[in-house]
Write an enzyme that holds these catalytic residues in place. Sequence first.
Site, PDB file in Angstrom:
ATOM      1  N   GLU A 124      60.620  -5.298 -41.173  1.00 39.41           N
ATOM      2  CA  GLU A 124      61.601  -4.807 -40.202  1.00 39.41           C
ATOM      3  C   GLU A 124      61.033  -3.692 -39.337  1.00 39.41           C
ATOM      4  O   GLU A 124      60.155  -2.966 -39.762  1.00 39.41           O
ATOM      5  CB  GLU A 124      62.870  -4.335 -40.920  1.00 39.41           C
ATOM      6  N   LYS A 126      60.393  -0.252 -37.801  1.00 38.25           N
ATOM      7  CA  LYS A 126      60.635   1.107 -38.284  1.00 38.25           C
ATOM      8  C   LYS A 126      61.199   1.888 -37.107  1.00 38.25           C
ATOM      9  O   LYS A 126      60.478   2.307 -36.210  1.00 38.25           O
ATOM     10  CB  LYS A 126      59.351   1.748 -38.806  1.00 38.25           C
ATOM     11  N   ASP A 128      62.750   4.658 -34.744  1.00 36.59           N
ATOM     12  CA  ASP A 128      62.386   6.056 -34.582  1.00 36.59           C
ATOM     13  C   ASP A 128      63.630   6.855 -34.190  1.00 36.59           C
ATOM     14  O   ASP A 128      63.926   7.046 -33.021  1.00 36.59           O
ATOM     15  CB  ASP A 128      61.303   6.173 -33.509  1.00 36.59           C
ATOM     16  N   TYR A 234      71.398   1.142 -36.807  1.00 35.31           N
ATOM     17  CA  TYR A 234      71.153  -0.068 -37.597  1.00 35.31           C
ATOM     18  C   TYR A 234      71.069   0.327 -39.070  1.00 35.31           C
ATOM     19  O   TYR A 234      70.342   1.271 -39.415  1.00 35.31           O
ATOM     20  CB  TYR A 234      69.819  -0.722 -37.205  1.00 35.31           C
ATOM     21  N   CYS A 419      43.452  22.777   0.931  1.00 33.05           N
ATOM     22  CA  CYS A 419      43.010  21.541   0.297  1.00 33.05           C
ATOM     23  C   CYS A 419      41.730  21.824  -0.495  1.00 33.05           C
ATOM     24  O   CYS A 419      40.781  22.391   0.049  1.00 33.05           O
ATOM     25  CB  CYS A 419      42.751  20.478   1.363  1.00 33.05           C
ATOM     26  N   CYS A 444      39.142  15.396   6.189  1.00 34.35           N
ATOM     27  CA  CYS A 444      39.164  15.476   4.725  1.00 34.35           C
ATOM     28  C   CYS A 444      38.433  14.292   4.101  1.00 34.35           C
ATOM     29  O   CYS A 444      38.878  13.146   4.198  1.00 34.35           O
ATOM     30  CB  CYS A 444      40.601  15.538   4.211  1.00 34.35           C
TER      31      CYS A 444
END
Length: 685
Positions: A124, A126, A128, A234, A419, A444
């Site tokens: 099943e 697990k 959390d 559940y 920049c 740039c």
Amino acid sequence: MNTPVPDNIEAARAEAEELHEAINGHNHRYYVLDEPSIPDAEYDRLMQRLLALEQAYPELVSAESPTQRVGAKPISQFAEVRHELPMLSLDNAFSDEDMEKFFGRLADRLELEAGSEGLSISAEPKMDGAAVSITYEEGRLIRAATRGDGTVGEDITHNVRTIQSVPLKLRGTGYPRILEIRGEVFMPKAGFHAFNENAEARGEKTFVNPRNAAAGSLRQLDPKLTAARPLDMYGYAVGHVEGGVLPDSHSEIMEKIREWGFPVNPDARTVAGIENCRQYFVDLGERRDALPYEIDGVVYKVDKLALQIELGQVSRAPRWAIARKYPAQEELTVVEGIDWQVGRTGALTPVARLEPVFVGGVTVSNATLHNIEELQRKDIRAGDTVIVRRAGDVIPEVVSFVPERRPSDSNRTELPTECPVCASPVRKTDDEAVARCTGGPVICRAQRVEALKHFVSRKALDIEGLGSKLIEQLADDLVHKPGDIFRLDAEQLAGLDRMGKKSAENVISSIEKSKSTTLGRFLFGLGIREVGETTAQNLAAHFGGLDPIRNATEQDLLAVEDVGEVVAGRIIGFFADPELSGVVDDLLAAGVEFEANDANQLPVGEVFAGKTVVLTGTLSQMTRSEAGALVKRLGGKVSGSVSAKTSLLVAGDKAGSKLQKAQNLGVAVWSEQDFIDAVGDFLTT
Ligand code: IVH
């Protein structure tokens, strides 16, 4: 509800009982079976009617009444609950070897001659979340408690009662007089994200992850607060049982409690032997990101209770169960520094340089902080210890910092004024979360390199062999604007790092090949802000040529699918800028052409007229976006998700949940070959 309330209590009681039954039945269908049978409005009417009856006859109010979920007053502190049977924890397995050892121990202890191959195991997810024990007496929910230290937990009855999927009264008959159900309370991912978005919009505290959200929500003194949290539960075990018998295997017990109306995880399976256990772990792992709830592993339990008893337990964990963990998706690490990356459009993206950490199955040493607003909201600083998250293929992200570990001399991260690449001023307007370098691609270098990479990328001009490393070398000297690419020769390339004569020739020949492209690819390659691949294709299909787009008014542009004022403004602004317009002229002068195989020249067909098509999985003969473009050319709409409105799903290799959903909904499913057969006449080379 206008029907008057009955004038005698007997009639009112009878009606209230009917309403209990009806409302509980709908709750059960909605929360446990996932099959609601009435619209929400009708449910609300039943509830309102019951409230009206209870208001007229307060003696009808009972603890099990569906109106009483949030009825309890705030408490001042949590009472202690001593668990009749300790709430155990589980041993962990992190590898196949750990699992082999576990199965070896089972076979030894149970003296299984043939090994553990035939041993029936419940596998099943697990979950959390937070472990909770709920006790039913005569089928009525009388108490709920946290796990606490396993022996003594906290009474959270008032909060658990607010969880809609938890029945206040068990259904049917045959349940033991006292039945303690244990399970995991969790916050589904969707609810977690919605909750956080709301909290953020209101400037309130957000939760770091669904587990904390679940645990935090259960530890509220005021059940109204818990009721507002989207929690679910559940069941995964029974604890103390009195006055009744249960089946003799775990899986059958779970089936029973499900019949009594308690939700159990639909993804649990009973499997035999270690190999099937491993397969379950792999399969669930592949679905992990698509599951509606967080998991951190798989729990395996010997299914037969007699064998569980024979195996017994060691200290705080049973010998008959184990938790096989997936790689953690969140870990702690330290921010070594915060760098600013400059993108194609000048956007400055803060990136946390991290002490390398293994998370989500890979080693991560950088994580995006998205933009200055997000960074300052999270208040991440150099030197911070942070939670880094990487789920599935999603790019790693810094979730939050750990306040206790913040160095006392740390400084708030500020937006650079210049920049970091070209020293042009950085500007941020209030209507955008991002700050940008004002240098533009000519000044740039970072913007230039990124713009060139974009121009040659697969969905744009698709110049094979002209990779990032090569562009970096070219951008300083030989290539200042996209058109320069088409003026390169093999000798110039062969002079560069890691370039032989042969590979230089190959690159030149793919550059040559790319000159003849489609209008859609060309437009996309220009990198006009807000003009993505789809918009570029829509523009190409609508106008059929470059000149009409260059000369288009806002009105003209607004007639194109998905083009609004912002996009229209970007397009007009792009072509009105002499420098950018010059880039386009230069490309045309360099010989780029798209008339011949322009998407607009394709024959228009009706194959998908009025149809909504979803494409999933890996296609072998074209990309999904190419297939999508074809669907659109042929009168259809492309959608990203399967619903009852989907007319057709085209499933390539390794199609997953979308295929499943389509099959469940009875949506027509085509293979890639079916698709190619149907569109064959319209395929161009
Ligand atoms: S069984 C004796 N089954 O994992 C076995 N636990 O350390 C008791 N968990 O805090 C646990 N999903 O809350 C079991 N399907 C599942 C589970 C599960 C999550 C949690 C549980 C406990 C921890 C075990």
